[in-house]
Each structure stands twice: as structure tokens, then as C-alpha cells.
Design an enzyme around this catalytic site. Sequence first.
Site, PDB file in Angstrom:
ATOM      1  N   GLN A 266       0.968  -9.712  -6.368  1.00 29.70           N
ATOM      2  CA  GLN A 266       0.468 -11.088  -6.520  1.00 29.70           C
ATOM      3  C   GLN A 266       1.307 -11.901  -7.497  1.00 29.70           C
ATOM      4  O   GLN A 266       1.202 -13.132  -7.531  1.00 29.70           O
ATOM      5  CB  GLN A 266      -0.986 -11.070  -7.016  1.00 29.70           C
ATOM      6  CG  GLN A 266      -1.969 -10.446  -6.058  1.00 29.70           C
ATOM      7  CD  GLN A 266      -2.228 -11.298  -4.813  1.00 29.70           C
ATOM      8  OE1 GLN A 266      -1.851 -12.472  -4.754  1.00 29.70           O
ATOM      9  NE2 GLN A 266      -2.847 -10.699  -3.813  1.00 29.70           N
TER      10      GLN A 266
ATOM     11  N   THR B 207       0.850  -1.202   0.000  1.00 31.66           N
ATOM     12  CA  THR B 207       0.000   0.000   0.000  1.00 31.66           C
ATOM     13  C   THR B 207       0.881   1.246   0.000  1.00 31.66           C
ATOM     14  O   THR B 207       0.679   2.174  -0.791  1.00 31.66           O
ATOM     15  CB  THR B 207      -0.914   0.004   1.256  1.00 31.66           C
ATOM     16  OG1 THR B 207      -1.741  -1.152   1.200  1.00 31.66           O
ATOM     17  CG2 THR B 207      -1.758   1.254   1.324  1.00 31.66           C
TER      18      THR B 207
ATOM     19  N   CYS C 169      -9.977  -6.959   1.739  1.00 29.21           N
ATOM     20  CA  CYS C 169     -10.371  -5.668   2.314  1.00 29.21           C
ATOM     21  C   CYS C 169     -11.755  -5.241   1.823  1.00 29.21           C
ATOM     22  O   CYS C 169     -12.557  -4.716   2.590  1.00 29.21           O
ATOM     23  CB  CYS C 169      -9.321  -4.594   2.075  1.00 29.21           C
ATOM     24  SG  CYS C 169      -8.351  -4.797   0.611  1.00 29.21           S
TER      25      CYS C 169
ATOM     26  N   THR D 149      13.541   4.358  11.115  1.00 26.27           N
ATOM     27  CA  THR D 149      14.507   3.270  11.317  1.00 26.27           C
ATOM     28  C   THR D 149      14.120   2.063  10.469  1.00 26.27           C
ATOM     29  O   THR D 149      12.954   1.680  10.419  1.00 26.27           O
ATOM     30  CB  THR D 149      14.551   2.868  12.808  1.00 26.27           C
ATOM     31  OG1 THR D 149      14.869   4.037  13.559  1.00 26.27           O
ATOM     32  CG2 THR D 149      15.602   1.798  13.064  1.00 26.27           C
TER      33      THR D 149
ATOM     34  N   ASN E  99      -5.388  -8.992  -8.152  1.00 26.64           N
ATOM     35  CA  ASN E  99      -5.537  -9.728  -6.896  1.00 26.64           C
ATOM     36  C   ASN E  99      -6.897 -10.396  -6.719  1.00 26.64           C
ATOM     37  O   ASN E  99      -7.058 -11.212  -5.822  1.00 26.64           O
ATOM     38  CB  ASN E  99      -5.264  -8.807  -5.701  1.00 26.64           C
ATOM     39  CG  ASN E  99      -6.159  -7.603  -5.704  1.00 26.64           C
ATOM     40  OD1 ASN E  99      -6.129  -6.801  -6.642  1.00 26.64           O
ATOM     41  ND2 ASN E  99      -6.969  -7.456  -4.698  1.00 26.64           N
TER      42      ASN E  99
END
Length: 376
Positions: free
Chosen positions: A178, A70, A319, A236, A139
Amino acid sequence: MIYLDHAAGTPVSDRVLKAMKPYFTEEFFNPSAAYLPAKRVSADYEAAKGVIAHTIGAKAHDLVMTAGATEANNLAFSTVALDGTCLYLATEHDSVRKVAEKHDGASIAVDKNGRILLDDLKAKITDETMLISVALANNELGTIQPLSEIAAIIRKVRLDRLSRGIKQPLYLHSDASQALNLLNVNVARLGVDLLTLNAAKIYGPKGVGCLYVSHDVKLSPLFVGGGQEGGLRSGTENVPGVIGFAKAVEDTAAHLNGNRKKYAQWKQILLSELQGYELVNKKHSLDNFVVLCYNGIDAERLIFLLEEKGVYVSTGAACAASKGEKSHVLSAIGLSDSEIAGSLRLTLGETNTKEQIHEAARLINEAVESERRRCA
Ligand code: PLP
């Protein structure tokens, strides 16, 4: 349990977990620190990036490591913010579609297999277009796009712009989340300038991904801070995540051909044993995707019945399904509401065996029969 939802998520493999473990504990150092153990961790991190990059025909410094696909997709669209417009395939994952919509992007139509309509692409490119985003494999359907043909169209547009003295660059971005599992992904062969990869779909850790960025593409960071990843992704570094990602990429590449053969065979078993009709012609789709339509049946109920028997399947993107929204992908390929409601996605993977595939076919047929009887 028979898990047939590998497109939604894959378990972290033992080898990946083993490679990651030391970087949570004894090798915990921040790679930016000045002392020797930290420098060692930094070297390991760069080497892991090198492994991922090598697999797609790139160099470590071409990759910006991110917290998943994303973020990588959103970062790719920061090109457009510099000065331009964008196009995206109508069937893109929401992490592309929604950011493209934010930039007023226009969508490119697909055919009934979910393949890009190249004439629609050509018609929609203007002198302002700066970015075109087309996932290598979808997907929800597993549809594979002809990326090198798209890249050839883009090259022609670039030459035409050059001949007319127009300086606007034009880039091709592809989300290969994918695809990496099943296809040989090479940035030069595909002709992409930006490429998204996702560890979570290849038996690596969740929340880890990267964006390949060709040297001539300018991006602007989504957020600012310590200036890691060439200033494009401050924060980081996720050392264990990236070490695990590299191991997952290595394993995937080593087993690519064997897995493809295995999944193609299992897919054939499912297609011949199951009653629903196949939504995407198998010559255009990933070998581990079986997407079927049971018109007149509520696939949500099938999922529920199958879960009771320990079979996990899906109706589309995890989702979208969790929000109860109608799939924009299935709408884009022209399905009616009742066909959309009756669509089932099975995605095969490393947790499966051939026996499970036969057993899943039997249980799915049983659930479909029971639903048909209930509806009658
Ligand atoms: N792009 C595609 C094609 C996907 O399948 C997914 C995940 O389902 C994503 C992007 C988003 O990945 P993540 O949730 O890891 O950010």
C-alpha cells in the site's frame, strides 16, 4: 461512479496498458528460448526489473518476481522454515498473518493508531527469532510504521547476538503493497532485508508483484520447476505483467509528491465535511486513507446505500469483508464490536476529482443521516 476503494484495487493506467500490449502479441517469446527475438524479450524483462529495483535502491538481481504480494509475503517466510521463529505485527494483511501463524509466529501489539509498540517488539525477540514482519503501511487503516526505528532495534539485537557468539540471523521483512504509491520507498533507508511490492495497487496489472531479497538472506522456493528467478520462482516469466509493473512504478515515482499533496488536500476536505470520527491520527497515516467511525451505525448498510448512488467504499480489507469476518485490524487497535461495525474506509486515487470528493462527502452524510433516522 465515485470509486473510493483504491486500496482494494486500482485500474490499469493507459500508459501501463500500452507498454504491456506488445508483449502479449508480437513480442510473445519465452525469455528462456535461445533465438534472437526471445533474447530481446529477455533483455526487456531484465530492464523492467531494473527499473523496479532502481526505484527502491536495489538491483534487478535482488528481485524475485511473483504472482502478486500474497506470494511474495509467503516466500519471505520461507526463511523461517530454514530454522527459526518469527514475529509479525498484529495488524498484518492475512497473507502475512496466516503464514506467520503456520510457523507459530507471535504477534506484536499496536497502539490505538495501529502503530507498533516497540517495547512489545523488544520483549518478544528471542535468540531463535529469525524474521520480523511489519508492513510499511497498513491496508485497512493506512497507518505508517516507523520501519527505521524497528531496523535500529534489530541491528542492536544482531550486535548483541554477535557478542555472545550466537549465529542465528535476524531479518526484517516489510510488505509495502500500500505504501509504494504514497511514500518514498528505499530498502537501505528503511533498513529492510526483505520487501514486498504489489503492482495491483499502483495502477499496474493484478497478480504481479515481487520480493526484494537482500544478498545475505537465504530463502527456499515455494515450488520447483524450470529454475527461473534464480531458482526461487520457477515458471515462465510474466513478461507483460512485469513490463507493466515497471511502467506503473516509474509513473508512481514521477507523481509521488504531487499526488501526496493532492490526496492530503482531499483528505482534509473529507475530514472536515464528514461527521464520523477519524480512527488514525493523520500524521501517522497515508494521505489517501480516510478511515472513519460512525459508532452505532452499521457500515455494511452504508456501503449498500452508497452503492445505490454510485459511490464505492469499503469497511476494511476487501478479502475480510467478502467473508463477513470481523476485522482483526480494528480489533487490534482496541475498537469495540459496535465501533468495528460502524467503521468505513475511503481510499482516494487517480480515478477521483476534487468535485467527486465534495459530492461523495454530501452523499455519505445523506446516507448516514438516513441510517440514523431509521435506527431512531
Ligand atoms: N498485502 C497488502 C498490504 C495488501 O493490501 C494486499 C492486497 O490487498 C496484499 C498483501 C495481497 O496482494 P495480492 O492479492 O495482490 O496478492
